[in-house]
Enzyme design. Structure first.
Site, mmCIF file in Angstrom:
data_model
loop_
_atom_site.group_PDB
_atom_site.id
_atom_site.type_symbol
_atom_site.label_atom_id
_atom_site.label_comp_id
_atom_site.label_asym_id
_atom_site.label_seq_id
_atom_site.Cartn_x
_atom_site.Cartn_y
_atom_site.Cartn_z
ATOM 1 N N GLU A 396 32.100 30.481 -4.510
ATOM 2 C CA GLU A 396 31.907 30.970 -5.895
ATOM 3 C C GLU A 396 33.046 30.505 -6.815
ATOM 4 O O GLU A 396 33.455 31.216 -7.729
ATOM 5 C CB GLU A 396 31.735 32.494 -5.919
ATOM 6 C CG GLU A 396 30.385 32.921 -5.330
ATOM 7 C CD GLU A 396 29.830 34.199 -5.903
ATOM 8 O OE1 GLU A 396 30.618 35.098 -6.201
ATOM 9 O OE2 GLU A 396 28.601 34.290 -6.062
HETATM 10 S S1 MYA Z 1 27.902 28.839 -5.297
HETATM 11 C C1 MYA Z 1 28.835 27.459 -5.779
HETATM 12 C C2 MYA Z 1 30.046 27.826 -6.532
HETATM 13 N N1 MYA Z 1 30.494 26.715 -7.277
HETATM 14 C C3 MYA Z 1 31.358 26.861 -8.261
HETATM 15 O O1 MYA Z 1 31.818 27.942 -8.558
HETATM 16 C C4 MYA Z 1 31.680 25.622 -9.005
HETATM 17 C C5 MYA Z 1 33.035 25.675 -9.640
HETATM 18 N N2 MYA Z 1 33.072 24.811 -10.785
HETATM 19 C C6 MYA Z 1 32.949 25.295 -12.035
HETATM 20 O O2 MYA Z 1 32.892 26.495 -12.263
HETATM 21 C C7 MYA Z 1 32.861 24.296 -13.163
HETATM 22 O O3 MYA Z 1 32.433 23.066 -12.665
HETATM 23 C C8 MYA Z 1 34.179 24.147 -13.963
HETATM 24 C C9 MYA Z 1 33.813 23.382 -15.223
HETATM 25 C C10 MYA Z 1 34.705 25.478 -14.479
HETATM 26 C C11 MYA Z 1 35.241 23.493 -13.098
HETATM 27 N N3 MYA Z 1 31.103 30.633 -18.083
HETATM 28 O O4 MYA Z 1 33.898 20.856 -19.676
HETATM 29 P P1 MYA Z 1 33.810 22.052 -18.787
HETATM 30 C C12 MYA Z 1 31.245 25.988 -20.126
HETATM 31 C C13 MYA Z 1 30.525 30.177 -19.212
HETATM 32 O O5 MYA Z 1 35.052 22.792 -18.505
HETATM 33 P P2 MYA Z 1 33.645 20.899 -16.163
HETATM 34 C C14 MYA Z 1 28.731 29.563 -4.030
HETATM 35 O O6 MYA Z 1 29.799 29.214 -3.665
HETATM 36 C C15 MYA Z 1 32.404 25.480 -20.970
HETATM 37 O O7 MYA Z 1 32.851 26.467 -21.887
HETATM 38 N N4 MYA Z 1 30.660 28.920 -19.630
HETATM 39 O O8 MYA Z 1 33.077 21.642 -17.423
HETATM 40 C C16 MYA Z 1 27.945 30.698 -3.443
HETATM 41 C C17 MYA Z 1 31.749 24.302 -21.640
HETATM 42 O O9 MYA Z 1 30.934 24.792 -22.675
HETATM 43 P P3 MYA Z 1 30.818 24.007 -24.067
HETATM 44 C C18 MYA Z 1 31.393 28.093 -18.860
HETATM 45 O O10 MYA Z 1 34.908 20.185 -16.471
HETATM 46 C C19 MYA Z 1 28.452 31.274 -2.177
HETATM 47 C C20 MYA Z 1 30.828 23.748 -20.543
HETATM 48 O O11 MYA Z 1 30.601 24.825 -19.642
HETATM 49 C C21 MYA Z 1 32.014 28.497 -17.669
HETATM 50 O O12 MYA Z 1 32.510 20.130 -15.616
HETATM 51 C C22 MYA Z 1 27.669 32.498 -1.783
HETATM 52 C C23 MYA Z 1 31.461 22.594 -19.796
HETATM 53 O O13 MYA Z 1 32.731 23.042 -19.368
HETATM 54 C C24 MYA Z 1 31.850 29.829 -17.294
HETATM 55 N N5 MYA Z 1 32.390 30.327 -16.171
HETATM 56 O O14 MYA Z 1 34.040 22.063 -15.106
HETATM 57 C C25 MYA Z 1 28.305 33.717 -2.301
HETATM 58 N N6 MYA Z 1 32.655 27.448 -17.129
HETATM 59 O O15 MYA Z 1 30.252 22.681 -23.715
HETATM 60 C C26 MYA Z 1 27.524 34.955 -2.150
HETATM 61 C C27 MYA Z 1 32.475 26.415 -17.957
HETATM 62 O O16 MYA Z 1 29.891 24.871 -24.880
HETATM 63 C C28 MYA Z 1 28.262 36.019 -2.881
HETATM 64 N N7 MYA Z 1 31.708 26.802 -18.988
HETATM 65 O O17 MYA Z 1 32.216 23.922 -24.607
HETATM 66 C C29 MYA Z 1 27.836 37.381 -2.631
HETATM 67 C C30 MYA Z 1 28.901 38.389 -2.875
HETATM 68 C C31 MYA Z 1 28.783 39.509 -1.907
HETATM 69 C C32 MYA Z 1 29.989 40.282 -1.571
HETATM 70 C C33 MYA Z 1 30.820 39.722 -0.481
HETATM 71 C C34 MYA Z 1 31.654 40.684 0.298
HETATM 72 C C35 MYA Z 1 32.631 40.099 1.211
#
Ligand code: MYA
Length: 578
Positions: A396
């Site tokens: 995440e």
């Molecule tokens: S699922 C897979 C998880 N993967 C990730 O989390 C990927 C991580 N990467 C990123 O988040 C992005 O690629 C980053 C952006 C942040 C690096 N909210 O030019 P940019 C907008 C809203 O910065 P990039 C898994 O693991 C930004 O403002 N907007 O983009 C599941 C911009 O907007 P605009 C956002 O350089 C596992 C546009 O996007 C956000 O490419 C299972 C482009 O941004 C945001 N957060 O990189 C888990 N971020 O164009 C189950 C960016 O308008 C869990 N933007 O200015 C269950 C839990 C249960 C409990 C557990 C108990 C132990």
């Protein structure tokens, strides 16, 4: 459609503005919902006592037969589905509290439930149209369909925008043809509903064809979907993690989720929600492990004293409690922001995820240490919770990527402002003109003079510490922008320190707000331990903030980069003792 966003508390803080109306008073669940929540928690606890054996799940690397079906029958699959589509429609706060319970009882079960509803079908809840919701949500709420979230690919992990899965529009047949593969998909082997992100060619605003990410609701019965073999993991052994392949899958146009080309924002907003549930699940695990360890240190004697009488053990217990209290304060302040429905909480949920997963990792490790050799033994839960919790700092969004996101998104607005001044003066951002303008503003006291509202006198010192260091954080961020300019995007060690400072500051304000609100309700005389926790946390936190901010300006970053480059060139640690 999710409501788009009003101000963010933390972005404001980076810009020198303290939006204290967003964090005071501390949010509280409605009484009726709190009662319903308690009933659900009791019912899950009772079910878990009889049916969930964490050690067995870990050893056999699978759930006992029928466990998932029983969870479906009990209704735990539809927690975030609105009531009109047969779900429980829990608020973010109640939902996060349920995940705290799931995470404590068994992280594998929590992850299966979480991948289904925190992220698997969350996009549909947030962005689906009426028809799509009517068609799928009741089945997802009942568990007739199990969901998975498909973003990550072999070539696109942290760099989520780098995905290669393709969706090609077939206008004649009214379908998208989907091709590609997704890796490490939680529930990948068992899901029949997938929220899939893929690139499609589409005209930009000037009519030029360009590739953009769109989101799709895909079901296994569309054909062409296969799951890879189950991955063997360090932890979370009960949960399914596989690759998922999409080969010429025909996805009807009506299964496009949200607008064409807006899939990246959908993916990010789903993760903003998911990160909060993960934070809740993490601290739930720590609470359970702490309880186990405390029972041990109360009875185990060495040198004719119980372990709990030793000062280093006291320090561990106290530190875990202080950190947990502050982290819990952040999480439920943020869930309150989500429940308001009108605030940008993207930074806050990322910060909760970082802090909760690290406090839990460290705390579980300390519990293992407190119980000594026994903690290393398989028949005790410590090593299992440590293994199960390790991935929380990776999935995440890795905590490193989320620190970059926190700092860069936090500084974005201020950077735009400074760039505007820089452009107006026809100089680079670090030009003399900007510095002069900045200094003038500072002298006029227009920057960061905000204060938070009055709090109970018992918390007055913590309030001043917050105000002082929030202001300093803003100045440090601004100085970094001025000195480094747009190269700030490459200066990750600076980003890390600013993110760490912001996390501590957000935790401080959350803790102050929580305890101040408690005092108003119960009187200070009934909150003495909470006051001590708040003041101790604030005192520790501002010292960390100070250290981080000092190191924005004065550090060994260049040497660190050079050492790393040298070692990577050598391809190993090359030194010998003489
Ligand atoms: S699922 C897979 C998880 N993967 C990730 O989390 C990927 C991580 N990467 C990123 O988040 C992005 O690629 C980053 C952006 C942040 C690096 N909210 O030019 P940019 C907008 C809203 O910065 P990039 C898994 O693991 C930004 O403002 N907007 O983009 C599941 C911009 O907007 P605009 C956002 O350089 C596992 C546009 O996007 C956000 O490419 C299972 C482009 O941004 C945001 N957060 O990189 C888990 N971020 O164009 C189950 C960016 O308008 C869990 N933007 O200015 C269950 C839990 C249960 C409990 C557990 C108990 C132990």
């Amino acid at each position: 459609m999710a409501k788009e966003n009003l101000p963010s508390f933390s972005k404001g803080m980076f810009s020198g503005v303290i939006l204290d109306e967003l964090v005071f008073p501390y949010p509280k669940m409605k009484e009726e919902e709190a009662e319903d929540l308690k009933m659900m928690q009791d019912s899950f606890r009772k079910f878990a006592e009889d049916h969930i054996d964490g050690q067995k799940i870990d050893e056999e690397e699978k759930y006992p037969d029928g466990l998932i079906d029983q969870l479906k029958e009990l209704g735990f699959m539809g927690l975030s589905v609105p009531e009109e589509y047969d779900g429980f429609g829990l608020s973010a706060t109640a939902y996060t509290k349920m995940f705290e319970l799931f995470g404590g009882i068994n992280p594998s079960v929590a992850i299966t439930l979480g991948a289904h509803q925190s992220i698997g079908y969350k996009g549909l809840v947030l962005y689906g149209n009426e028809e799509q919701k009517k068609k799928y949500l009741p089945k997802l709420a009942s568990g007739e369909m199990l969901a998975a979230y498909c973003l990550t690919e072999p070539g696109a992990g942290s760099d989520a925008a780098g995905i290669k899965t393709k969706a090609v529009r077939d206008e004649e047949n009214g379908v998208y043809i989907l091709n590609g593969s997704k890796i490490w998909i939680t529930n990948g082997g068992v899901a029949d509903f997938f929220t899939v992100f893929a690139k499609e060619e589409m005209p930009d605003k000037d009519g030029k064809m360009t590739e953009k990410i769109s989101a799709f609701l895909v079901t296994r019965d569309m054909g062409g979907i296969t799951s890879g073999k189950e991955e063997h993991k360090l932890g979370l052994k009960g949960s399914s993690t596989t690759e998922v392949f999409f080969e010429d899958v025909k996805v009807p146009f009506e299964n496009l989720l949200g607008e064409r080309g807006k899939g990246f924002k959908i993916a990010m907003n789903v993760l903003n929600n998911g990160r909060l549930g993960l934070a809740g699940g993490s601290i739930g695990a720590l609470k359970v492990v702490m309880k186990e360890a405390i029972a041990h240190i109360r009875q185990r004697k060495q040198f004719r004293k119980t372990l709990s009488e030793f000062e280093m053990i006291k320090e561990k217990v106290a530190q875990m409690t202080v950190d947990l209290f502050a982290t819990e304060s952040m999480i439920y302040l943020t869930s309150g922001l989500v429940d308001r429905g009108d605030v940008d909480y993207s930074l806050e949920s990322a910060m909760c995820k970082i802090r909760a997963t690290e406090v839990t990792w460290h705390g579980v490790n300390e519990c293992l240490q407190m119980v000594g050799g026994l903690g290393f033994m398989k028949e005790y839960p410590y090593q299992r919770y440590l293994r199960d919790g390790r991935v929380n700092m990776i999935f995440e969004g890795t905590n490193e990527i989320l620190r970059m996101f926190t700092a860069l998104a936090g500084m974005h607005e201020r950077g735009q402002y400074l760039r505007k001044i820089g452009t107006a003066l026809k100089g680079p951002i670090k030009g003399f003109g900007v510095l002069t303008d900045y200094a003038t503003q500072w002298l006029k006291g227009r920057v960061s003079t905000e204060r938070i509202r009055d709090v109970h006198p018992e918390l007055a010192a913590a309030k001043v510490q917050f105000e002082t260091w929030a202001k300093n954080m803003h100045f440090s961020a601004e100085r970094a922008l001025i000195h480094v300019g747009k190269n700030i995007i490459y200066r990750e060690m600076i980003q890390e320190r600013l993110a760490n400072a912001a996390i501590d500051l957000y935790a401080m304000i959350a803790t102050i707000s929580r305890v101040d609100t408690m005092i108003t309700e119960k009187g200070a005389e009934n909150c003495s331990v909470e006051i001590k926790l708040c003041n101790t946390f604030a005192d520790q936190a501002w010292r960390r903030v100070r250290r981080n901010l000092l190191m924005v300006d004065s550090n060994n970053d260049r040497e660190m980069r050079e050492i790393a480059d040298f070692i990577v060139d050598q391809e190993k640690y090359p030194f010998e003792t003489i």
